[in-house]
Design a protein around this motif. Structure first.
Motif, PDB file in Angstrom:
ATOM      1  N   UNK A  68      24.865 -53.070  53.264  1.00  5.52           N
ATOM      2  CA  UNK A  68      25.639 -54.035  52.850  1.00  5.52           C
ATOM      3  C   UNK A  68      26.807 -53.327  51.747  1.00  5.52           C
ATOM      4  N   UNK A  69      27.047 -52.293  52.076  1.00  5.34           N
ATOM      5  CA  UNK A  69      28.126 -51.786  51.086  1.00  5.34           C
ATOM      6  C   UNK A  69      27.516 -50.953  50.038  1.00  5.34           C
ATOM      7  N   UNK A  70      26.068 -50.859  50.073  1.00  3.09           N
ATOM      8  CA  UNK A  70      25.303 -50.416  48.993  1.00  3.09           C
ATOM      9  C   UNK A  70      24.899 -49.102  49.368  1.00  3.09           C
ATOM     10  N   UNK A  71      24.718 -47.892  48.478  1.00  3.93           N
ATOM     11  CA  UNK A  71      23.904 -46.624  48.919  1.00  3.93           C
ATOM     12  C   UNK A  71      22.462 -47.014  48.565  1.00  3.93           C
ATOM     13  N   UNK A  72      21.702 -46.489  49.542  1.00  2.00           N
ATOM     14  CA  UNK A  72      20.163 -46.586  49.654  1.00  2.00           C
ATOM     15  C   UNK A  72      19.613 -45.823  48.904  1.00  2.00           C
ATOM     16  N   UNK A  73      18.467 -46.394  48.134  1.00  2.00           N
ATOM     17  CA  UNK A  73      17.416 -45.799  47.322  1.00  2.00           C
ATOM     18  C   UNK A  73      16.110 -46.243  47.744  1.00  2.00           C
TER      19      UNK A  73
END
Length: 626
Positions: A225-230
């Motif tokens: 969703x356009x966000x880096x995953x953590x």
């Protein structure tokens, strides 16, 4: 300088799902690229995470002399900083499954204190620090069709340890970029100080992950969703740090940074009982994706189905209700007898059936993602990376789990191949099939056993093959009872401590005496290059007629095929073989006579006509290979 070993397997909560004790994975140490990884031949994996199968990547093994900042043995054994003290040796190891070391560069392998491997090679172990090791692991992910890895991130105030972890993270980035695999950071809060861990994680993310290492700027860093995953593993577990308020603060902070946050949560997260602290349900709802831990929660197919009904499907539905993605965890098997005591092969892999059953349930529940624990967790025997096939690939003076410990010969890459099929099935690219869809081996070795406890086991126990030869004119050794066949220990062995033995008395001088025992049930396609080899030890001249025979699926046999060994001696047991009271190897290029056929079973036989008397013969280290 001894970085704490944090293992998710320490969880001691007793779950009622199957009666199996809970266990969990942990820690990590990795490498940087000296040699570029070859560009991916498979399509580059898209960055979204909701429809992927991800493997946990530790990269935490080090060895004295590997050039790493920690300069010691770790995870193979409890080494001492800047010293070879603690070198892995008999009784001094903290890992269960011996790796397949055959594909690593010589400079990435380090000598242990073990005796040589069963095949005579030095007993060495790899370090995860060299770039070529990390590259090799990601090449395997690429080759076998795995989507990517969650890089385990452990924090400490030990600057040397963190320098090592940072270096590994850099190498993971380079390897992922070169192979087109995804990667993202997974923080494990195990063992952190409750008063300071929230700030430690925040500082590490901003100053190290984004700032110094710039991992999220990688073209292969997972983005949803356009966000880096953590991912954050451990919040809410009863034996991990953090109050509900602290956990909420950390998750909300990450979301405010514009990240997509995955929660590695307890099995009982929905009702906050047993392995979950009470009062955490509102915390868990703050995650974008929920990934409940399952390693050690079940062992049998019935257990896996019980978990599906009581956890997997209710978890899926709960997540759907609250707009959360769901990432179930699956694992191949588990044991840690070398490190933490307990039963050898505690949760058997069952030839891939355990892993596959979990994958079938995930696919049948319509769940598009999963997390495989773990890629390189040799410590607790959950690794899917290449591992020792049998006793020939493990030290001869220390027990280690091998892939053939379940009783069938299994190739070192089997679980990588199976994980690739799991990925395809969960993605809907392959049909859902109830049983393991791949062979245990694709060659060039089709079968191998030295009768050791970690080798392919006899399929039949002391059973005459009535259709493949039968028995005539042979009684028990000394003239009492029946002729006998089986595994013996401590008598004679070409390698290890065990061998196969036939013992009996030949009573006929006319008409022929023989005994054909069924040993191994196989399905081996014979090619023109296929060779059979084995070792025999006859105790007298009659015992020189104890040997190996093969029965094909069409009913034909090796003994009647006209085959000879490489010295021109007939492969019929009526031909004398070997030297009395000595081990002798027989090799036969059976493909010259049997190409195009399929071996159905391997027999151990005695067959001779002219003389009578007692015989006792041993057979060891049977192999069928191209």
């Amino acid at each position: 300088m001894n970085a704490k070993r944090s293992s998710r397997l320490f969880l001691a909560v007793a779950l009622s799902i199957s009666g199996v004790g809970c266990v969990e994975p942990g820690e990590s140490t990795q490498s940087s690229p000296s040699e570029p990884v070859r560009e991916a031949s498979q399509a580059v994996v898209t960055q979204g995470i909701r429809d992927k199968v991800i493997v946990g990547y530790q990269g935490w093994f080090t060895a004295y002399g590997d050039g790493s900042p920690v300069e010691r043995w770790s995870h193979w054994s409890a080494g001492v900083y800047r010293s070879n003290e603690g070198v892995p040796a008999p009784g001094h190891q903290t890992f269960e499954l011996y790796p397949d070391i055959s594909e690593y560069a010589a400079g990435s392998l380090f000598q242990t204190g073990y005796a040589p491997l069963g095949n005579g090679a030095p007993a060495k172990l790899f370090s995860s620090y060299p770039a070529d090791v990390v590259n090799k692991h990601f090449q395997w992910m690429q080759q076998y069709g795995l989507d990517g890895a969650a890089l385990q991130r452990f924090l400490t105030t030990d600057g040397v340890f963190m320098a090592h972890r940072d270096s590994v993270a850099t190498k993971v980035r380079a390897a992922a970029e070169a192979t087109g695999r995804l990667f993202y950071v997974m923080y494990d809060v195990s063992g952190l100080n409750e008063a300071t861990f929230v700030q430690m994680v925040k500082d590490d993310w901003t100053s190290k992950i984004i700032g110094q290492l710039r991992l999220t700027s990688s073209s292969r860093y997972a983005v949803q969703d356009g966000k880096p995953v953590v991912a954050i593993w451990g919040l809410g577990f009863t034996d991990r740090p953090g109050t509900a308020a602290q956990a909420s603060e950390l998750i909300e902070w990450f979301r405010a940074q514009g990240t997509y946050v995955i929660g590695g949560v307890p099995t009982n997260w929905r009702d906050s009982r047993e392995d979950s602290k009470p009062g955490f349900i509102e915390v868990y709802k703050k995650f974008d994706m929920i990934s409940p831990w399952t390693v050690g929660r079940y062992a049998t197919d019935a257990d896996v189905d019980s978990y599906k009904n009581n956890y997997l499907i209710p978890d899926r539905d709960y997540c759907a209700t609250y707009g959360k993605a769901y990432q179930p965890v699956l694992f191949p098997g588990f044991a840690w007898s070398n490190w933490n005591g307990g039963t050898k092969n505690q949760i058997p892999r069952r030839g891939g059936a355990l892993l596959w059953k979990q994958a079938v349930n995930i696919r049948s529940a319509g769940i598009p993602s999963a997390y495989i624990a773990m890629f390189d967790e040799y410590d607790e025997g959950t690794a899917i990376a290449k591992a020792a096939e049998d006793s020939s690939m493990a030290p001869t003076n220390q027990y280690f789990l091998t892939l053939s410990s379940d009783g069938s010969y299994i190739s070192s890459d089997f679980y990588l191949r199976l994980a690739g099929k799991v990925t395809r099935m969960i993605a809907g690219l392959d049909a859902l099939t109830p049983s393991v869809p791949i062979p245990y081996t694709n060659g060039p070795v089709w079968f191998r056993s030295g009768a050791e406890e970690t080798d392919a086991a006899l399929t039949w126990s002391n059973t005459i093959d009535s259709t493949g030869g039968g028995v005539q004119g042979v009684t028990g050794y000394g003239g009492t009872g029946s002729v006998g066949f089986g595994v013996v220990a401590g008598e004679q062995a070409h390698s290890g401590s065990r061998a196969l033995r036939i013992s009996g008395r030949d009573t006929l001088t006319t008409g022929g005496s023989f005994a054909y025992f069924k040993a191994y049930d196989v399905h081996i396609p014979v090619q023109s290059t296929t060779q059979l080899s084995f070792w025999t030890y006859p105790q007298n001249s009659l015992s020189q007629h104890v040997t190996v025979d093969l029965v094909m699926t069409d009913g034909s046999t090796l003994r009647d095929s006209g085959a000879t060994d490489i010295n021109g001696i007939s492969m019929h047991p009526g031909a004398s073989r070997g030297t009395v009271n000595a081990w002798t190897q027989t090799k036969s290029r059976i493909g010259q006579w049997l190409a195009g056929k399929t071996i159905d079973r391997i027999l151990i036989t005695y067959d001779y006509g002219p003389l009578t008397g007692d015989f006792r013969g041993y057979v060891d280290d049977i192999e069928v290979a191209n």
